[in-house]
Design a protein around this motif. Structure first.
Motif, short mmCIF file in Angstrom:
data_model
loop_
_atom_site.label_atom_id
_atom_site.label_comp_id
_atom_site.label_asym_id
_atom_site.label_seq_id
_atom_site.Cartn_x
_atom_site.Cartn_y
_atom_site.Cartn_z
N GLY A 1 0.83 -1.19 0.00
CA GLY A 1 0.00 0.00 0.00
C GLY A 1 0.87 1.24 0.00
O GLY A 1 1.89 1.29 -0.69
N ASN B 1 -7.41 2.40 3.53
CA ASN B 1 -8.16 1.45 2.72
C ASN B 1 -7.22 0.63 1.83
O ASN B 1 -7.49 -0.55 1.54
N ALA B 2 -6.12 1.24 1.41
CA ALA B 2 -5.17 0.56 0.52
C ALA B 2 -4.15 -0.29 1.27
O ALA B 2 -3.38 -1.01 0.64
N ALA B 3 -4.15 -0.20 2.60
CA ALA B 3 -3.13 -0.90 3.40
C ALA B 3 -3.49 -2.37 3.57
O ALA B 3 -4.38 -2.72 4.36
N HIS B 4 -2.84 -3.23 2.82
CA HIS B 4 -3.00 -4.68 2.95
C HIS B 4 -1.85 -5.20 3.81
O HIS B 4 -0.68 -4.99 3.49
N ARG C 1 -7.51 -5.73 4.91
CA ARG C 1 -7.21 -4.29 4.95
C ARG C 1 -7.35 -3.80 6.38
O ARG C 1 -8.04 -4.40 7.19
N ASP D 1 -12.11 -0.72 5.33
CA ASP D 1 -12.82 -0.59 4.05
C ASP D 1 -13.55 0.75 4.08
O ASP D 1 -14.25 1.06 5.05
#
Length: 352
Positions: free
Chosen positions: A137, A201-204, A218, A221
Motif C-alpha cells: 500500500g 483502505n489501501a493498506a494490505h 485491509r 474498508d
C-alpha cells in the motif's frame, strides 16, 4: 509465568486423580472404592475444566455461547475481543481512550516520518517481539494512526465488527470525523481526512504473531459520498455534511487478545506529531520501565535519518514529553539514555 503455573497445577490435578484411582483398587470394600473413584472423577473434571479455560485464554477471541447474556458479553469484553454467535466485538475501553493492537503500536507501521506517495509492495515493517508484519500500500504516519483510532472508536460500544460477506457500514460525516480528531472542519481538513482514509483502505497487511498467521485483508474498508473531483476540487464542492462509510472486518479481532492491545489516551493520539507522538503511543503499551535498545527503537519508530541524529531527536522528544503541559497519562517523569539503551519512567506509573 502464569501459564506455566496453570499447566503445573493441571498436571498436579491429573497426577492426584491417577493416584486416587490407584488407591481405589486397594480399598477394603466396594463402598469405599466407589467413594475414592468419585473423588478421582472430581479431580479429573476440575483438571479438564482448567485445561479448557487455559486453552480459551490462549485464543485471542473468546467464544461465548449463543445465548450468553449482555452482561456476560460486557464483562468478557473488558479484557479481549469476544464472539457470540455470528457477532464479533472488540474489547471495551475507557472514555477518552482508544483501544489499539500492540502489534501496530510497537512497530513502524504508523511511522514517525514524513508520509510519501510512493507505493510499497510486501515491504517488511519493523515490529517488536515474535511478530512479522509486511505492508502493501502506501506509507502511513501518525495522522493515519489518529484517523484509524477514530474509526476503531465507533466499535467501542455494542457495535459488532463486519463479517467479510456482509455490508455492515458505519456512516459518519466529514464534520463528525473532524470533531473526533479534535480539529476544525474546513476544505483542507476534508482533503486530509479523505487522503488518510484512502491510505488506510489501501493498506494490505500480512501479520504473523507467535508463529500463527492472522489474515488481515485491509486495515479499513472505505466508501465516499462527497463532491471530491481530484486534488483541484473547488472548496464549494466539499461539505462537512458529505458522508464517509467505513467498516472494520472481524479479522481485526484476532489482534485484540488478552494483553495484546492497549488503551491509548486521546491526548497521546492528538496532541503530538512525529517522534513524540510515536513514543507516547508506544509507551501506552507498557506497564513499567524496562531497558530498550536504541537501535531497536530506531527501527520500530520508522524515523528516516542516521542513528546519531536519531539519538538527538529521541532526546528532544523525551524532553518534550516531560513538559508540564503534557497530560499525566503520557508525561515522562524521568529517563536514562545511555550509549545503547533507553529506560523511561512515566509519571502515571509513579502515581499508581
Amino acid at each position: 509465568m502464569a501459564k506455566r503455573r496453570s499447566a503445573e497445577q493441571i498436571a498436579a490435578l491429573q497426577a492426584q486423580a491417577a493416584a486416587t484411582r490407584c488407591a481405589a483398587e486397594s480399598a477394603a470394600d466396594v463402598l469405599t472404592q466407589d467413594l475414592i473413584c468419585a473423588a478421582a472423577a472430581t479431580l479429573e473434571s476440575v483438571a479438564r475444566s482448567q485445561l479448557r479455560q487455559m486453552a480459551a485464554e490462549e485464543e485471542p477471541v473468546l467464544v461465548l455461547p449463543d445465548n450468553a447474556s449482555i452482561t456476560e458479553v460486557r464483562q468478557a469484553r473488558q479484557r479481549r475481543a469476544v464472539r457470540r454467535g455470528d457477532d464479533v466485538y472488540l474489547p471495551t475501553w475507557r472514555e477518552a481512550t482508544v483501544g489499539i493492537p500492540n502489534t501496530l503500536l510497537r512497530s513502524s507501521l504508523f511511522g514517525a516520518s514524513e508520509v510519501t506517495d510512493k507505493p510499497l509492495m510486501n515491504v517488511e515493517i519493523s515490529v517488536q517481539g515474535d511478530t512479522s508484519l509486511t505492508l502493501t500500500g502506501h506509507p502511513l504516519g501518525d495522522y493515519d494512526r489518529r484517523v484509524f483510532a477514530a474509526c476503531l472508536n465507533y466499535y467501542r460500544d455494542e457495535r459488532p465488527l463486519c463479517p467479510g460477506g456482509e455490508l455492515r457500514w458505519v456512516s459518519v460525516t466529514f464534520w463528525q470525523l473532524a470533531r473526533d480528531l479534535n480539529v476544525s472542519y474546513c476544505a483542507n481538513t476534508h482533503r486530509a481526512i479523505r487522503d488518510s482514509l484512502i491510505r488506510l483502505n489501501a493498506a494490505h497487511l500480512r501479520i504473523r504473531v507467535k508463529r500463527v498467521d492472522i489474515p488481515m485483508p485491509r486495515l479499513l474498508d472505505v466508501l465516499f459520498d462527497d463532491g471530491y473531483q481530484g486534488r483541484d476540487t473547488p472548496e464549494r464542492l466539499l461539505k462537512g455534511s458529505d458522508l464517509i462509510s467505513f467498516r472494520v472486518l472481524d479479522s481485526m479481532a484476532r489482534l485484540f487478545g488478552p494483553e495484546n492491545w492497549s488503551a491509548v489516551s486521546h491526548t497521546a493520539l492528538h496532541e503530538y506529531s512525529g517522534l513524540p507522538a510515536w513514543l507516547a503511543s508506544y509507551y501506552s503499551t507498557h506497564a513499567k520501565p524496562y531497558p530498550v535498545k536504541i537501535e531497536d527503537l530506531f527501527r520500530w519508530s520508522g524515523v528516516v535519518c542516521d542513528l546519531r541524529e536519531f539519538r538527538r531527536r529521541l532526546k528532544r522528544a523525551l524532553v518534550r514529553l516531560q513538559r508540564a503541559d503534557v497530560s499525566d497519562s503520557e508525561r515522562v517523569a524521568a529517563f536514562e539514555l545511555t550509549d545503547t539503551h533507553l529506560i523511561v519512567e512515566l509519571l502515571r506509573w509513579q502515581m499508581t
